[in-house]
Scaffold this motif. Structure first.
Motif, mmCIF file in Angstrom:
data_model
loop_
_atom_site.group_PDB
_atom_site.id
_atom_site.type_symbol
_atom_site.label_atom_id
_atom_site.label_comp_id
_atom_site.label_asym_id
_atom_site.label_seq_id
_atom_site.Cartn_x
_atom_site.Cartn_y
_atom_site.Cartn_z
ATOM 1 N N SER A 1 -27.017 4.931 12.201
ATOM 2 C CA SER A 1 -28.338 5.464 11.864
ATOM 3 C C SER A 1 -28.476 5.814 10.395
ATOM 4 O O SER A 1 -29.586 6.046 9.920
ATOM 5 N N THR B 1 -39.789 -5.653 21.070
ATOM 6 C CA THR B 1 -38.616 -4.781 21.164
ATOM 7 C C THR B 1 -37.284 -5.523 21.241
ATOM 8 O O THR B 1 -36.240 -4.938 20.959
ATOM 9 N N GLY C 1 -33.198 3.669 6.364
ATOM 10 C CA GLY C 1 -33.443 3.373 7.771
ATOM 11 C C GLY C 1 -32.154 3.082 8.506
ATOM 12 O O GLY C 1 -31.110 2.797 7.911
ATOM 13 N N GLY D 1 -40.421 -7.389 15.249
ATOM 14 C CA GLY D 1 -40.618 -6.086 14.647
ATOM 15 C C GLY D 1 -41.702 -5.254 15.285
ATOM 16 O O GLY D 1 -42.429 -5.695 16.184
ATOM 17 N N THR E 1 -36.901 -4.695 14.887
ATOM 18 C CA THR E 1 -36.377 -4.128 16.131
ATOM 19 C C THR E 1 -35.248 -4.956 16.746
ATOM 20 O O THR E 1 -34.444 -4.418 17.503
ATOM 21 N N SER F 1 -34.331 -0.386 10.302
ATOM 22 C CA SER F 1 -35.633 0.102 10.747
ATOM 23 C C SER F 1 -36.613 0.210 9.588
ATOM 24 O O SER F 1 -37.813 0.405 9.815
ATOM 25 N N SER F 2 -36.131 0.094 8.350
ATOM 26 C CA SER F 2 -37.018 0.098 7.192
ATOM 27 C C SER F 2 -37.739 -1.230 7.022
ATOM 28 O O SER F 2 -38.649 -1.343 6.203
ATOM 29 N N VAL G 1 -30.563 -1.399 13.191
ATOM 30 C CA VAL G 1 -31.037 -1.561 14.576
ATOM 31 C C VAL G 1 -30.422 -2.770 15.265
ATOM 32 O O VAL G 1 -30.399 -2.847 16.494
ATOM 33 N N GLY H 1 -40.774 -1.726 10.827
ATOM 34 C CA GLY H 1 -39.350 -1.865 11.055
ATOM 35 C C GLY H 1 -39.001 -3.079 11.901
ATOM 36 O O GLY H 1 -39.777 -3.511 12.748
#
Length: 488
Positions: free
Chosen positions: A220, A327, A244, A301, A286, A261-262, A247, A284
């Protein structure tokens, strides 16, 4: 005697046993019921502390102002004036409140109209962006320029997809399961062979390279790393500084790819000494997916779009918008279909034309993970928060099986042979086996290893999982533990 509260002669006098003060009984009892204290001294006082005083009934004299008709008229006039002034003040306050309410309602209506206009302009801009023709050359050093008109796939990308489809579909359906592939009996003996220390907090994905010796994962804090499975140690740290959380991460040959995620996608060369960034998604990223040809990367995304990237040039070549946030994603083993998970369904696109070919659903929630089987017509998926692995058949366009794992599933992965599907969740890992002979499913192994993602090792001889804290765990057969270094 005068009441300490009203200042007048009391009709029923009582005295406080604590302060000795005289009160009108009616007034002091009401005060005690509300405050429980002596109004003069502030001490605790109850009705039991009051002492009744015996005295002759006193006729209270009239106030001097009420002893004549002129004085009574003057009193009435003063009271009327006060009442009229109070009424005027209330009317003024009511008028001001109405004006403020009218202004607030007007501002709310104007804000609603502005928001609606902005949403309309945003949707129009997205639609125009998907159709715009980019004719100018990209600036030097830029890796983000789109090279297509609208939603059409460049011809050289289409050629790669067609060649891959012919090659894979011609050999995949005829090939037999390798003789040295892990049997159900072998998989049923899987146990923990090794476990690392916590590496990356907030980890959500893991991928193992072709040789099975290296695992790619991130956390994270936006940092990723390459973990050597035989040595059980990190051999490279990947820190892009994009911000970010990481992911998703996957291998593309010798290249390692991370998504944040950025919205940044990083293609790392070698041991991560250098990288190339791609910024195409408005929000972001995904999920990532690698095309079977190995040169095309798919990404989805939060901006409701999926994008194809050319890994040789590190550029985006097409971007397609859908109706909802995406997702998860995975390519069909033949390479001509691209499945994307949404908040309530699975949308399957023809990669060559970017057209929507089929939709699976509606589902009970967002798709947490999906993965095509090597047989080419089964798709396994996990719905966020659910305990079942759903098996959908592309030929029947329907769900053919729901494998209840008994605990929440966050990641599903088929092995290369298409016999086993591994389901990972916070309570552990389960491997389901499909026996083609009698067309039945059975659970061959369950391990209480908390996991958020999993990947198969070479020849189905191991499973590599990662937990939310970044603990990499290798599951394999005990009898082959000595060969783990070679197999992994």
């Amino acid at each position: 005697m005068l009441c300490a509260i009203s200042g007048e002669a009391p009709t029923t006098p009582v005295a406080s046993s604590k302060s000795g003060t005289v009160f009108e009984k009616r007034l002091i009892e009401a005060y005690i019921a509300e405050h429980g204290k002596d109004p003069v001294t502030g001490e605790e006082l109850s009705s039991a502390d009051l002492i009744e005083l015996k005295s002759s009934r006193v006729v209270r004299p009239r106030p001097p102002t009420l002893t004549s008709i002129p004085s009574l008229l003057a009193t009435f006039q003063n009271e009327w004036d006060a009442l009229a002034l109070e009424t005027h003040t209330l009317r003024q306050q009511l008028s001001q409140t109405r004006q403020e309410l009218s202004t607030a309602l007007y501002q709310h209506d104007a804000a609603t109209r502005v928001i609606a206009r902005l949403l309309k302009e945003r949707d129009e801009a997205r639609d125009a962006l998907s159709k715009i023709s980019v004719g100018t050359a990209p600036a030097a050093g830029s890796n983000d320029a789109m090279e297509v008109d609208g939603q059409s796939v460049p011809s050289y990308i289409q050629d790669k997809i067609e060649e891959t489809m012919k090659e894979k579909s011609g050999t995949r359906r005829k090939r037999a399961i390798p003789a040295d592939w892990a049997t159900p009996e072998t998989v049923s003996t899987f146990t923990v062979l090794s476990a690392s220390e916590p590496l990356y907090s907030g980890c959500t994905s893991i991928d193992v390279n072709a040789s099975g010796s290296l695992a790619l994962l991130g956390g994270s804090d936006g940092k990723a790393g390459i973990y050597a499975i035989p040595q059980q140690s990190l051999i490279a740290r990947l820190d892009s500084g994009d911000g970010g959380a990481i992911v998703d991460a996957l291998w593309a040959g010798e290249k390692s790819i991370t998504a944040a995620s950025s919205g940044a996608i990083r293609i790392w060369e070698g041991a991560g000494s250098s990288s190339t960034a791609i910024h195409t998604h408005a929000g972001g990223v995904t999920a990532l997916a690698l095309h079977p040809c190995g040169d095309i990367l798919g990404s989805v995304g939060a901006d409701k779009s999926w994008v194809l990237h050319d890994l040789e040039t590190a550029k985006s070549v097409v971007q397609v918008y859908g109706e909802s946030e995406l997702t998860s994603a995975h390519f069909h083993p033949d390479g001509h279909l691209f499945a994307t998970g949404t908040s309530s369904s699975v949308a399957i696109y023809d990669v060559r034309t970017t057209t929507l070919g089929a939709t699976f659903g509606p589902l009970s929630g967002p798709v947490a993970s999906l993965h095509f089987s090597e047989n080419g017509y089964w798709l396994a998926l996990a719905v966020e928060g659910e305990s079942a692995v759903e098996i959908w058949d592309l030929r029947k366009m329907a769900q053919v099986k729901a494998l209840d794992i008994g605990t929440r599933v966050e990641s599903v992965r088929w092995d290369w042979s298409g016999q086993y599907v591994a389901a990972a969740g916070p309570s552990g890992v389960s491997v389901q086996h499909y026996a083609k002979g009698n067309k039945s499913w059975s659970e061959v192994v369950r391990a209480g290893v908390p996991s958020v993602a999993t990947a198969w090792g070479p020849r189905g001889g191991s499973l590599v999982t990662v937990s939310k804290t970044g603990v990499v765990t290798v599951l394999g057969a005990k009898g082959e533990e000595s060969d783990a270094g070679d197999n992994l």
